[in-house]
Design a protein around this motif. Structure first.
Motif: not given
Ligand code: PMT
Length: 400
Positions: A71-73, A277-279, A304-306
């Motif tokens: 979804f990310s824009a 970030f943690k989504l 962290g964000n929802l």
């Molecule tokens: O673009 P928007 O619409 O404004 O949305 C912003 C957002 C919600 C995308 C942003 O605020 C956000 O939360 N980004 C991180 C989303 C995410 O990938 O979360 P995750 O829980 O899947 O990963 C956590 C972390 O691990 C991230 O920092 C990522 O860089 C890292 N990661 C993820 C996958 C992977 N294979 N390796 C990683 O290292």
């Protein structure tokens, strides 16, 4: 059977993953640009942040027609980049191609179509040909657009913003690894702000179909190894014998290794700050998952964000007290969001087990001017303070 990448140790997973793919074609060019950018800002002793932004794609075919996306824009990344620039940072903006960009984001989103900001100027004399009149910015947008334009020009003229695009998850990984290594001369002046929504699953190149996955039967005279009957399950893989059953596309994805480990432990400069970030979508999981990520990767901050409230609240999870800190846009200053659910603000804090009736750290809403503010305008100055503290500690420690 050899272990899947997801089961390997981080360093082993790194070489297995990067051996699967050729580096992106643009990588040498991006590296040259980044090297020059870093050198310039090392010389100026300026802090540099790498902001990652937007979603990554997961191709289903090597000659890609179809892919999985998210979804990310790129709103978080593009907005944050502007506030970092305002704080005196130089910004490397590693973004999904065609996602939102700093400054132009104000006029490029579908709800902010740039044409709506323009008008045809009224003729100033009878001799002026109305078919060749000037196009102008509508009067009500002049001040805001002048402000954005000046900031954009300033960043450009002073080489403070480097835009580097990616599309697929593997391109993202290659770029991240190279940029982190190139940023080493910056030492503690380097900051990583990983806001991109990175795919957690992918199809390894070795299992990926070369050509477009077929959805209908191929005539017999076209038959080759990859043609599949209409009654088969097509797995989208190079499997020698696809299972025979109803017509479905079944995709078998492997976990993408979490490269945060390698970033923190290997690629990033000594003394630099890493913010991930943690989504989540489930309020009861957010704080737990963010804390677990911080413990697992031993970096400096998880934001962290929802999904439903990300424009109005985030939580800072840090190794040092207070460990958990909520940052919120005061109610009166929240901008409208089509996808947002205001009722859920505060839920992730309360659901964690506190029995209070409201979020503990609701920012005071005495400011009732009514204009919406962007949460990044609060996040970035707070983060800059934390980065400043880290730089200070690092400088003290290296003085002995
Ligand atoms: O673009 P928007 O619409 O404004 O949305 C912003 C957002 C919600 C995308 C942003 O605020 C956000 O939360 N980004 C991180 C989303 C995410 O990938 O979360 P995750 O829980 O899947 O990963 C956590 C972390 O691990 C991230 O920092 C990522 O860089 C890292 N990661 C993820 C996958 C992977 N294979 N390796 C990683 O290292």
């Amino acid at each position: 059977m050899s272990p899947s990448i997801g089961d390997m140790e981080p360093a082993e997973a790194e070489s297995a993953y990067f051996n699967e793919y050729p580096p992106p074609k643009a990588l040498p060019k991006h590296e040259a640009l980044a090297r020059a950018f870093v050198e310039r800002h090392v010389e100026a002793n300026r802090r540099v942040v790498l902001v990652t932004s937007g979603g990554t794609t997961v191709p289903l075919e090597a000659q890609t027609v179809r892919f999985i996306d998210n979804f990310s824009a790129g709103t978080r990344g593009a907005t944050s980049a502007e506030y970092f620039l305002e704080q005196g940072y130089a910004v490397i903006f590693l973004h999904r191609q065609y996602s939102l960009l700093p400054y132009s984001r104000h006029y490029s989103h579908s709800t902010n179509c740039f044409l709506d900001f323009m008008d045809e100027a009224a003729p100033t004399s009878d001799s002026e040909n109305p078919d060749h009149g000037r196009i102008v910015v509508r009067s009500e947008y002049q001040d805001q657009m002048r402000d954005v334009l000046r900031k954009y020009r300033y960043a450009k003229q002073n080489n403070l913003l480097l835009l580097l695009p990616f599309t697929t998850v593997s391109e993202y990984m290659f770029e991240l690894r190279s940029l982190a290594k190139l940023m080493r001369p910056l030492g503690s002046n380097a900051l990583f702000y990983l806001a991109a929504a990175v795919s957690d699953f992918f199809i390894p190149r070795s299992r990926m179909a070369e050509h477009k996955i077929q959805s209908s039967e191929i005539p017999a005279n076209f038959s080759d190894d990859e043609a599949v009957g209409s009654n088969d399950i097509y797995t989208g893989e190079n499997a020698p014998e696809p299972p025979k059953a109803g017509k479905k596309l079944v995709i078998n994805l492997d976990p993408v290794p979490k490269f945060l480990h390698r970033l923190v432990d290997g690629w990033a400069p000594e003394g630099s700050m890493v913010v991930s970030f943690k989504l989540e979508t489930d309020p009861s999981l957010l704080v737990y998952k963010a804390k677990t990520a911080l413990q697992r990767y031993s970096h400096h901050l998880v934001i962290g964000n929802l999904l439903s409230t990300r424009k109005w609240e985030v939580v800072f999870i840090t190794p040092d007290p207070p460990h958990e800190r909520w940052i919120r846009v005061p109610k009166a200053r929240r901008s409208k969001s089509i996808s947002g659910v205001e009722d859920q603000v505060g839920l992730a804090e309360i659901k964690k087990g506190r029995d209070g009736s409201g979020p503990e750290s609701e920012n005071p809403s005495s400011d009732t001017s009514g204009d919406g503010i962007e949460i990044e305008s609060i996040i970035i100055p707070e983060l800059v303070k934390l980065h400043g503290n880290m730089i200070h500690k690092h400088t003290e420690a290296s003085r002995g």
